[in-house]
Design a protein around this motif. Structure first.
Motif, mmCIF file in Angstrom:
data_model
loop_
_atom_site.group_PDB
_atom_site.id
_atom_site.type_symbol
_atom_site.label_atom_id
_atom_site.label_comp_id
_atom_site.label_asym_id
_atom_site.label_seq_id
_atom_site.Cartn_x
_atom_site.Cartn_y
_atom_site.Cartn_z
ATOM 1 N N ALA A 108 0.839 -1.207 0.000
ATOM 2 C CA ALA A 108 0.000 0.000 0.000
ATOM 3 C C ALA A 108 0.875 1.259 0.000
ATOM 4 N N ILE A 109 1.937 1.261 0.810
ATOM 5 C CA ILE A 109 2.856 2.413 0.856
ATOM 6 C C ILE A 109 3.492 2.615 -0.524
ATOM 7 N N ALA A 110 3.964 1.528 -1.130
ATOM 8 C CA ALA A 110 4.625 1.596 -2.439
ATOM 9 C C ALA A 110 3.688 2.125 -3.521
ATOM 10 N N HIS A 111 2.405 1.825 -3.420
ATOM 11 C CA HIS A 111 1.438 2.253 -4.421
ATOM 12 C C HIS A 111 0.806 3.600 -4.101
ATOM 13 N N GLY A 112 1.272 4.239 -3.015
ATOM 14 C CA GLY A 112 0.788 5.573 -2.698
ATOM 15 C C GLY A 112 -0.545 5.621 -1.975
#
Length: 187
Positions: free
Chosen positions: A114-118
């Motif tokens: 989720a963090i990586a995908h913003g």
């Protein structure tokens, strides 16, 4: 029933005399403290590993240059091959411990995706490993003046420069660690 003297959601601030290389000059955010023991995440020990490198190892793609350069922290000496994400509350993930209404700890891969995908939590701190104490151990260390403790601050965890966190956490208690020596005195 809540543990009456729980330090959950507190900072443990290493006293200047604490020589243990794992904890000298550290601030640890206590995620859980019960009669069985305590666990926390050191929030001021960046590793030479960036979040971009960690995500690449996990084969999680991201194009966010700022995210790629974000430091990963040494959360403590226990399970240093395991990731722990301290983050502001929001969506729940596969393995999330709600610490307070504002702060959670997640150990599952989905939070990193989720963090990586913003679309992850608003603020997060990614750590490898954690700090752990057996039942009564932390209380014993505190009675030996190894630690100061006080209420935690989201601002220090997520916004303050890493190098300022140790002194700032103590200043929340009105303590200037620069004025304390590493020597224990006995009257």
């Amino acid at each position: 029933m809540a543990y009456s003297s729980s330090l959950t959601n507190h900072f443990l601030i290493a006293m200047p005399g604490l020589q243990d290389p794992n904890f000298a000059r550290t601030v640890t955010y206590v995620c859980e403290h019960t009669e069985q023991g305590a666990m926390g995440i050191v929030i001021n020990r960046p590793l030479e590993v960036t979040l971009g490198e960690l995500l690449a190892q996990l084969e999680i793609p991201t194009d966010d240059a700022e995210l790629q350069a974000t430091p990963v922290y040494q959360g403590g000496p226990v399970q240093t091959d395991r990731g722990f994400v301290l983050h502001t509350a929001g969506p729940s993930y596969d393995s999330t411990l709600g610490i307070t209404e504002e702060i959670s700890l997640t150990t599952s891969r989905d939070v990193l995706e989720a963090i990586a995908h913003g679309d992850g939590p608003e603020h997060s701190l990614v750590a490898l490993g954690y700090a752990g104490w057996g039942g009564g151990q932390l209380e014993q260390e505190m009675s030996a003046n190894a630690w100061l403790n006080g209420p935690a601050s989201d601002d220090i965890i997520f916004h303050l420069d890493t190098g300022e966190r140790w002194l700032a956490a103590a200043q929340l208690l009105g303590v200037d660690l620069n004025l304390l020596s590493g020597e224990a005195g006995h009257a």
